[in-house]
Design a protein around this motif. Structure first.
Motif, PDB file in Angstrom:
ATOM      1  N   ALA A   1       0.838  -1.207   0.000  1.00 21.74           N
ATOM      2  CA  ALA A   1       0.000   0.000   0.000  1.00 21.74           C
ATOM      3  C   ALA A   1       0.870   1.252   0.000  1.00 21.74           C
ATOM      4  O   ALA A   1       0.544   2.248  -0.656  1.00 21.74           O
TER       5      ALA A   1
ATOM      6  N   ASN B   1       2.441   1.653  -3.513  1.00 16.26           N
ATOM      7  CA  ASN B   1       1.482   2.043  -4.541  1.00 16.26           C
ATOM      8  C   ASN B   1       1.444   3.552  -4.721  1.00 16.26           C
ATOM      9  O   ASN B   1       1.366   4.041  -5.836  1.00 16.26           O
TER      10      ASN B   1
ATOM     11  N   LYS C   1      -0.960   5.520  -4.091  1.00 15.71           N
ATOM     12  CA  LYS C   1      -2.296   6.043  -4.391  1.00 15.71           C
ATOM     13  C   LYS C   1      -2.947   6.682  -3.172  1.00 15.71           C
ATOM     14  O   LYS C   1      -3.753   7.589  -3.302  1.00 15.71           O
ATOM     15  N   ASP C   2      -2.589   6.189  -1.980  1.00 15.00           N
ATOM     16  CA  ASP C   2      -3.184   6.685  -0.743  1.00 15.00           C
ATOM     17  C   ASP C   2      -2.333   7.841  -0.222  1.00 15.00           C
ATOM     18  O   ASP C   2      -1.351   7.640   0.473  1.00 15.00           O
ATOM     19  N   VAL C   3      -2.723   9.065  -0.586  1.00 21.28           N
ATOM     20  CA  VAL C   3      -1.929  10.246  -0.242  1.00 21.28           C
ATOM     21  C   VAL C   3      -1.932  10.498   1.256  1.00 21.28           C
ATOM     22  O   VAL C   3      -0.909  10.877   1.834  1.00 21.28           O
ATOM     23  N   SER C   4      -3.060  10.236   1.924  1.00 18.57           N
ATOM     24  CA  SER C   4      -3.157  10.535   3.352  1.00 18.57           C
ATOM     25  C   SER C   4      -2.440   9.493   4.213  1.00 18.57           C
ATOM     26  O   SER C   4      -2.129   9.776   5.363  1.00 18.57           O
ATOM     27  N   GLY C   5      -2.215   8.304   3.692  1.00 21.00           N
ATOM     28  CA  GLY C   5      -1.530   7.266   4.453  1.00 21.00           C
ATOM     29  C   GLY C   5      -2.430   6.473   5.373  1.00 21.00           C
ATOM     30  O   GLY C   5      -1.933   5.726   6.207  1.00 21.00           O
ATOM     31  N   GLU C   6      -3.727   6.616   5.239  1.00 20.10           N
ATOM     32  CA  GLU C   6      -4.653   5.916   6.129  1.00 20.10           C
ATOM     33  C   GLU C   6      -4.614   4.404   5.923  1.00 20.10           C
ATOM     34  O   GLU C   6      -4.714   3.650   6.895  1.00 20.10           O
ATOM     35  N   VAL C   7      -4.450   3.957   4.693  1.00 18.87           N
ATOM     36  CA  VAL C   7      -4.443   2.521   4.415  1.00 18.87           C
ATOM     37  C   VAL C   7      -3.208   1.881   5.030  1.00 18.87           C
ATOM     38  O   VAL C   7      -3.302   0.864   5.725  1.00 18.87           O
ATOM     39  N   GLN C   8      -2.032   2.493   4.797  1.00 18.57           N
ATOM     40  CA  GLN C   8      -0.804   1.951   5.380  1.00 18.57           C
ATOM     41  C   GLN C   8      -0.874   1.955   6.899  1.00 18.57           C
ATOM     42  O   GLN C   8      -0.445   1.011   7.557  1.00 18.57           O
TER      43      GLN C   8
END
Length: 68
Positions: free
Chosen positions: A26, A29, A31-38
């Motif tokens: 993640a 990738n 794609k998740d600019v805010s970093g919430e997924v990581q």
């Protein structure tokens, strides 16, 4: 009992590895600019590591009680 705990430990270690790999993927990738997924995957990894540590402690307690 110890066989069951060893199997639970293997499952917990697999969950740690899964969460670690998914978190790194993640992050890579981008794609998740805010970093919430990581962040979510890393929090799960810490939880699974804590569970694995508790299982190791239980294994040690069982081994000590069987040895005495």
């Amino acid at each position: 009992m110890s066989i069951l705990l060893i199997l639970a430990l293997v499952v917990a270690m697999g969950a740690v590895l899964y969460a670690l790999v998914r978190g790194v993927i993640a992050m890579a990738n981008g794609k998740d600019v805010s970093g919430e997924v990581q962040q979510g995957y890393m929090q799960k990894r810490v939880l699974y590591q804590g569970i694995a540590i508790v299982i190791v402690v239980l294994l040690l307690v069982v081994a000590k009680s069987n040895g005495s």
